[in-house]
Write a protein that holds these residues in place. Structure first.
Motif, PDB file in Angstrom:
ATOM      1  N   ARG A  85     144.933  58.288  79.124  1.00 46.78           N
ATOM      2  CA  ARG A  85     144.182  59.181  80.023  1.00 46.78           C
ATOM      3  C   ARG A  85     143.203  58.397  80.884  1.00 46.78           C
ATOM      4  O   ARG A  85     143.014  58.713  82.073  1.00 46.78           O
ATOM      5  CB  ARG A  85     143.459  60.250  79.203  1.00 46.78           C
ATOM      6  N   LEU A  86     142.581  57.374  80.321  1.00 52.86           N
ATOM      7  CA  LEU A  86     141.680  56.531  81.117  1.00 52.86           C
ATOM      8  C   LEU A  86     142.450  55.791  82.203  1.00 52.86           C
ATOM      9  O   LEU A  86     141.987  55.669  83.343  1.00 52.86           O
ATOM     10  CB  LEU A  86     140.951  55.542  80.217  1.00 52.86           C
ATOM     11  N   PHE A  87     143.613  55.288  81.842  1.00 52.08           N
ATOM     12  CA  PHE A  87     144.471  54.603  82.818  1.00 52.08           C
ATOM     13  C   PHE A  87     144.811  55.535  83.980  1.00 52.08           C
ATOM     14  O   PHE A  87     144.687  55.151  85.160  1.00 52.08           O
ATOM     15  CB  PHE A  87     145.740  54.128  82.103  1.00 52.08           C
ATOM     16  N   GLU A  88     145.212  56.750  83.659  1.00 53.19           N
ATOM     17  CA  GLU A  88     145.599  57.692  84.710  1.00 53.19           C
ATOM     18  C   GLU A  88     144.391  58.102  85.547  1.00 53.19           C
ATOM     19  O   GLU A  88     144.517  58.340  86.760  1.00 53.19           O
ATOM     20  CB  GLU A  88     146.286  58.908  84.109  1.00 53.19           C
ATOM     21  N   ALA A  89     143.217  58.184  84.925  1.00 54.75           N
ATOM     22  CA  ALA A  89     142.010  58.512  85.685  1.00 54.75           C
ATOM     23  C   ALA A  89     141.698  57.421  86.704  1.00 54.75           C
ATOM     24  O   ALA A  89     141.293  57.715  87.845  1.00 54.75           O
ATOM     25  CB  ALA A  89     140.834  58.714  84.730  1.00 54.75           C
ATOM     26  N   GLU A 130     136.741  54.767  73.278  1.00 55.37           N
ATOM     27  CA  GLU A 130     135.447  55.347  73.660  1.00 55.37           C
ATOM     28  C   GLU A 130     134.546  54.305  74.314  1.00 55.37           C
ATOM     29  O   GLU A 130     133.891  54.575  75.334  1.00 55.37           O
ATOM     30  CB  GLU A 130     134.772  55.981  72.448  1.00 55.37           C
ATOM     31  N   GLY A 131     134.484  53.127  73.737  1.00 51.22           N
ATOM     32  CA  GLY A 131     133.691  52.068  74.345  1.00 51.22           C
ATOM     33  C   GLY A 131     134.226  51.648  75.698  1.00 51.22           C
ATOM     34  O   GLY A 131     133.457  51.338  76.623  1.00 51.22           O
ATOM     35  N   TRP A 132     135.548  51.636  75.835  1.00 54.03           N
ATOM     36  CA  TRP A 132     136.165  51.284  77.108  1.00 54.03           C
ATOM     37  C   TRP A 132     135.852  52.351  78.151  1.00 54.03           C
ATOM     38  O   TRP A 132     135.539  52.034  79.309  1.00 54.03           O
ATOM     39  CB  TRP A 132     137.663  51.128  76.897  1.00 54.03           C
ATOM     40  N   ALA A 133     135.890  53.611  77.765  1.00 49.74           N
ATOM     41  CA  ALA A 133     135.537  54.684  78.687  1.00 49.74           C
ATOM     42  C   ALA A 133     134.103  54.523  79.188  1.00 49.74           C
ATOM     43  O   ALA A 133     133.825  54.643  80.395  1.00 49.74           O
ATOM     44  CB  ALA A 133     135.713  56.039  78.007  1.00 49.74           C
ATOM     45  N   THR A 157     133.763  58.663  86.396  1.00 51.01           N
ATOM     46  CA  THR A 157     132.602  59.503  86.132  1.00 51.01           C
ATOM     47  C   THR A 157     132.687  60.085  84.728  1.00 51.01           C
ATOM     48  O   THR A 157     133.731  60.021  84.068  1.00 51.01           O
ATOM     49  CB  THR A 157     132.538  60.650  87.147  1.00 51.01           C
ATOM     50  N   GLU A 158     131.605  60.678  84.298  1.00 48.34           N
ATOM     51  CA  GLU A 158     131.613  61.362  82.992  1.00 48.34           C
ATOM     52  C   GLU A 158     132.663  62.468  82.967  1.00 48.34           C
ATOM     53  O   GLU A 158     133.293  62.724  81.942  1.00 48.34           O
ATOM     54  CB  GLU A 158     130.224  61.939  82.686  1.00 48.34           C
ATOM     55  N   GLU A 159     132.849  63.126  84.105  1.00 50.44           N
ATOM     56  CA  GLU A 159     133.873  64.178  84.169  1.00 50.44           C
ATOM     57  C   GLU A 159     135.275  63.582  84.012  1.00 50.44           C
ATOM     58  O   GLU A 159     136.142  64.178  83.375  1.00 50.44           O
ATOM     59  CB  GLU A 159     133.775  64.923  85.496  1.00 50.44           C
ATOM     60  N   ASP A 160     135.472  62.386  84.561  1.00 45.21           N
ATOM     61  CA  ASP A 160     136.777  61.750  84.445  1.00 45.21           C
ATOM     62  C   ASP A 160     137.148  61.450  83.011  1.00 45.21           C
ATOM     63  O   ASP A 160     138.336  61.493  82.637  1.00 45.21           O
ATOM     64  CB  ASP A 160     136.796  60.423  85.212  1.00 45.21           C
ATOM     65  N   ILE A 161     136.163  61.103  82.197  1.00 48.21           N
ATOM     66  CA  ILE A 161     136.460  60.657  80.831  1.00 48.21           C
ATOM     67  C   ILE A 161     136.336  61.763  79.803  1.00 48.21           C
ATOM     68  O   ILE A 161     136.576  61.542  78.616  1.00 48.21           O
ATOM     69  CB  ILE A 161     135.582  59.465  80.411  1.00 48.21           C
ATOM     70  N   ALA A 162     135.954  62.956  80.231  1.00 48.56           N
ATOM     71  CA  ALA A 162     135.763  64.060  79.299  1.00 48.56           C
ATOM     72  C   ALA A 162     137.090  64.470  78.671  1.00 48.56           C
ATOM     73  O   ALA A 162     138.137  64.370  79.284  1.00 48.56           O
ATOM     74  CB  ALA A 162     135.119  65.235  80.010  1.00 48.56           C
TER      75      ALA A 162
END
Length: 205
Positions: free
Chosen positions: A91-95, A187-190, A200-205
């Protein structure tokens, strides 16, 4: 200087890879420990990572250890069972992709295993470019593979942010001037991606 590209290790950063877990389930922890103590599976895997042919390299080791031949062949025949998804990392990758951040892979990965992994993990086809040790015939933490990425992307070291789960790989990148993150969980990577202003915080929620 703003980060202009994010560099991902693959194994245990973007997708999970744990042969010990597979062998524990298949042959039991005691026999797995004996196998790993008596057979240099790590050395075999490094040869594959450097570009040695997948099946032939596994078969050669199986021939050299006939008492463990069937277990060694599992390294090839059951390789996908060594892997597991890491949904949070994906999900982080796609964000990052949605934000338009270039994403590159820098991974110790043989070409044969990588082709298998692509069948299970479509995310591996969504990098802007993949720098694979099996193609480049160099492995992290050797400086040559980092230099190849710098040349291939045309980006200076200080705009690259690199995540890897191995301290020695991080050390070489840092010595070259890359920004680095020692990955010990998504989580640390986010949090680091947010701190760098990439998400943003919204991106990683």
């Amino acid at each position: 200087m703003t980060v202009k590209a994010v560099i991902w290790d693959i194994g245990n950063v973007l997708i999970g890879w744990d042969p010990r877990r597979f062998y524990d389930a298949r042959i039991g922890p005691d026999r797995r420990r004996a196998l790993f103590a008596q057979v240099d599976l790590h050395g075999m895997n490094l040869r594959i990572d450097r570009g040695a042919p997948f099946r032939e390299t596994v078969e050669a080791l199986a021939d050299a250890h006939p008492g463990w031949a069937s277990e060694i062949r599992m390294w090839h025949d059951n390789w996908l069972e060594f892997t597991h998804p890491m949904p949070r990392s994906e999900r982080l990758f796609e964000a990052l992709r949605r934000r338009g951040v270039p994403v590159f892979a820098l991974s110790n990965f043989g070409r044969g295993p990588f082709e298998l992994a692509r069948r299970r993990f479509p995310v591996l086809d969504r990098f802007d470019r993949v720098f694979l040790s099996g193609d480049l015939r160099a492995i992290k933490p050797e400086p040559e593979i980092y230099e190849t990425l710098e040349t291939g992307t045309g980006l200076p070291p200080d705009v690259l942010l690199f995540a890897d789960d191995r301290p020695e790989n991080i050390d070489t990148a840092r010595a070259r001037g890359w920004r680095t993150h020692l990955f010990d969980g998504p989580e640390g990577w986010a949090a680091r991606l947010v701190a760098e202003g990439l998400l943003t915080e919204e991106d990683i929620a």
